[in-house]
Design a protein around this motif. Structure first.
Motif, short mmCIF file in Angstrom:
data_model
loop_
_atom_site.label_atom_id
_atom_site.label_comp_id
_atom_site.label_asym_id
_atom_site.label_seq_id
_atom_site.Cartn_x
_atom_site.Cartn_y
_atom_site.Cartn_z
N SER A 134 -2.76 -10.44 -3.20
CA SER A 134 -2.15 -9.42 -2.34
C SER A 134 -1.15 -8.58 -3.15
O SER A 134 -1.12 -7.36 -3.04
N ASN A 135 -0.34 -9.24 -3.96
CA ASN A 135 0.63 -8.52 -4.79
C ASN A 135 -0.08 -7.62 -5.80
O ASN A 135 0.35 -6.50 -6.05
N GLU A 159 -3.04 -6.24 -5.40
CA GLU A 159 -3.59 -5.11 -4.65
C GLU A 159 -2.50 -4.11 -4.30
O GLU A 159 -2.73 -2.90 -4.39
N LYS A 160 -1.34 -4.59 -3.92
CA LYS A 160 -0.23 -3.68 -3.61
C LYS A 160 0.20 -2.92 -4.85
O LYS A 160 0.46 -1.72 -4.79
N TRP A 161 0.27 -3.60 -5.98
CA TRP A 161 0.66 -2.94 -7.22
C TRP A 161 -0.36 -1.85 -7.57
O TRP A 161 0.01 -0.74 -7.92
N ARG A 181 0.05 1.16 -5.27
CA ARG A 181 1.22 1.95 -5.65
C ARG A 181 0.93 2.77 -6.91
O ARG A 181 1.28 3.94 -7.00
#
Length: 123
Positions: free
Chosen positions: A105-106, A108-110, A113
């Protein structure tokens, strides 16, 4: 030093036996508590997986419909098992899975962004 009498030896053994029983009871209680905590955590994670399928809040869930879907897919769900592990190993496996999900998840968020930043530089 005088030898202990039969009654003294018996009383000493009874006291030892009582202490051993108390230690056994405490050990069983700790094990049962750890098992309950692990099971509760696993149930919460399973519930979270099901909850994540719904866009609305849990208050809007059609429980009969959900039960029907689960019942209709029971064999598919049951096929997604592994061998039964001792509690500590099962907890370790679940925690590792949760860590992998957080990392994914982290990542994918990175990436999202980074894509937004890259896109905004072109606009």
């Amino acid at each position: 030093m005088a030898a202990r009498s039969y009654e003294q030896q018996l009383a000493e053994y009874d006291a030892q036996l009582s202490r051993i029983k108390a230690r056994k009871h405490a050990l069983v209680a700790r094990s049962s508590k750890a098992e309950r905590k692990a099971r509760t955590h696993a149930l919460i994670v399973m519930g979270g997986l099901v909850k994540s399928c719904f866009e609305d809040e849990w208050q809007a869930v059609d429980w009969d419909g959900l039960a029907s879907i689960i019942e209709g897919n029971k064999s598919a769900l049951a096929s997604k098992t592994t061998k039964i592990l001792p509690t500590q190993e099962a907890v370790r496996r679940l925690r590792n899975w949760e860590r992998q999900q957080r990392n994914r998840s982290n990542d994918e968020k990175w990436y999202a962004r980074r894509c937004r930043a890259h896109h905004s530089a072109w606009v």
